[in-house]
Design an enzyme around this catalytic site. Structure first.
Site, mmCIF file in Angstrom:
data_model
loop_
_atom_site.group_PDB
_atom_site.id
_atom_site.type_symbol
_atom_site.label_atom_id
_atom_site.label_comp_id
_atom_site.label_asym_id
_atom_site.label_seq_id
_atom_site.Cartn_x
_atom_site.Cartn_y
_atom_site.Cartn_z
ATOM 1 N N ILE A 175 14.751 -1.767 -30.338
ATOM 2 C CA ILE A 175 16.173 -1.411 -30.375
ATOM 3 C C ILE A 175 16.389 -0.428 -31.514
ATOM 4 O O ILE A 175 16.081 -0.723 -32.673
ATOM 5 C CB ILE A 175 17.044 -2.673 -30.567
ATOM 6 C CG1 ILE A 175 16.955 -3.573 -29.328
ATOM 7 C CG2 ILE A 175 18.491 -2.289 -30.880
ATOM 8 C CD1 ILE A 175 17.537 -3.002 -28.047
ATOM 9 N N LYS A 176 16.920 0.736 -31.170
ATOM 10 C CA LYS A 176 17.156 1.774 -32.180
ATOM 11 C C LYS A 176 18.582 1.668 -32.710
ATOM 12 O O LYS A 176 19.527 1.523 -31.938
ATOM 13 C CB LYS A 176 16.982 3.171 -31.569
ATOM 14 C CG LYS A 176 15.568 3.654 -31.505
ATOM 15 C CD LYS A 176 15.481 5.014 -30.855
ATOM 16 C CE LYS A 176 15.614 6.140 -31.840
ATOM 17 N NZ LYS A 176 15.423 7.459 -31.195
ATOM 18 N N ALA A 177 18.693 1.769 -34.019
ATOM 19 C CA ALA A 177 20.016 1.806 -34.654
ATOM 20 C C ALA A 177 19.937 2.758 -35.836
ATOM 21 O O ALA A 177 18.862 2.966 -36.411
ATOM 22 C CB ALA A 177 20.419 0.407 -35.120
#
EC number: 2.2.1.2
Length: 316
Positions: free
Chosen positions: A131-133
């Protein structure tokens, strides 16, 4: 002699920075990364039209509210594309949380959990997804919680040492320190030209890599955002590098010798005291480049997300 891409694969894991499945089939990377800008680009590829139709059809079954349908279709499209890409990479896909949530920890957590649930419904286990943030304080703290739930994260839009330090201390799986965007800022700010060796983006990633290895942090360093193959060559040996198809093609065509530049130290020291929120925010405020590039990156990703949503809305 083998080409530079083959040589690079000997000591660095290669990741394709694209949502284009044709390019992924060409270069056989270990992993792939996507972001809102790449999703917007992918949505314009004719072969992807069925994916958009599928996402919109699914969204209509989830809600009667048009605005919610648009958000749901965006999430579903990211997962459909990610699932398709995973047919061609043995490793992981990075899928980005909506950039508009970059300063909202709870909303980032909710969106990440939703994306993972959608992947799991599609038969993709969470150990194949990152998950990219954005590397805001809130994004980093959300990632710290997600890691404890077995949801691995890729912290992106990382331009400063303070961001890298906070990510390591939060135990995030992977960071994406940007190279080319740092170079862009310094060239514009100073009017100077830089060699591959003096490139401020290369210097930044090298410093972060050495710091992580020196203190035994397990967080993976994945250099990102490259402007030329000189930057990539200077970071040969970095844990991972995520590279666009055009630069992968350049490396593939180059038959020259590639020398490893980054090596982990064997002399591991105790980690320093953890960075506080106040110290993090102060360090960011003191770093004009990191502050400006982080803000700009979030704005641009949000703008591309809105453009993608306009396309999806027109289909609902």
């Amino acid at each position: 002699m083998s080409n530079k891409l083959s040589q690079l694969k000997e000591f660095t894991t290669i990741v394709a920075d694209t949502g284009d499945i044709t390019a992924i089939k060409d270069f056989l990377p270990q992993d792939a990364t996507t972001n809102p800008s790449l999703m917007l680009k992918a949505a314009q590829i004719p072969e992807y039209a069925p994916f958009l139709d599928q996402a919109v059809a699914w969204a209509k079954t989830q809600s009667n509210d048009k605005d919610q349908q648009v958000l749901d279709a965006g999430d579903k499209l990211a997962v459909i594309v990610g699932t398709e890409i995973l047919k061609y990479v043995p490793g992981r896909i990075s899928t980005e949380v909506d950039a508009r949530l970059s300063f909202d920890k709870e909303a980032t957590l909710a969106k990440a959990r939703k994306l993972i649930a959608l992947y799991e419904e599609a038969g993709v286990s969470r150990d194949r997804v990152l998950i990219k943030a954005a590397s805001t304080w809130e994004g980093i703290k959300a990632a710290e919680e997600l890691e404890k739930e077995g949801i691995n994260c890729n912290l992106t839009l990382l331009f400063s040492f303070a961001q890298a330090q906070a990510c390591a201390e939060a135990g995030v799986y992977l960071i994406s320190p940007f190279v080319g965007r740092i170079l862009d800022w310094y060239k514009k700010s100073t009017g100077q030209e830089y060699t591959a060796e003096t490139d401020p983006g290369v210097v930044s990633v090298t410093e972060i890599y050495n710091y992580y290895k020196q203190h035994g942090y397990q967080t993976v360093v994945m250099g990102a955002s490259f402007r030329n193959i000189g930057e990539i060559e200077q970071l040969a040996g970095c844990d991972r590098l995520t590279i666009s198809p055009n630069l992968l093609e350049e490396l593939k065509k180059d038959e020259g010798k590639l020398e490893r530049k980054l090596l982990p130290t064997t002399d591991v020291k105790a980690a320093p005291a953890a960075i506080t929120e106040a110290a993090f925010r102060w360090a960011m405020n003191e770093d004009a480049m990191a502050t400006e590039k982080l803000s700009e990156g979030i704005r641009n990703f949000a703008a591309d997300q809105r453009k993608l949503e306009e396309t999806l809305r027109s289909m609902l």
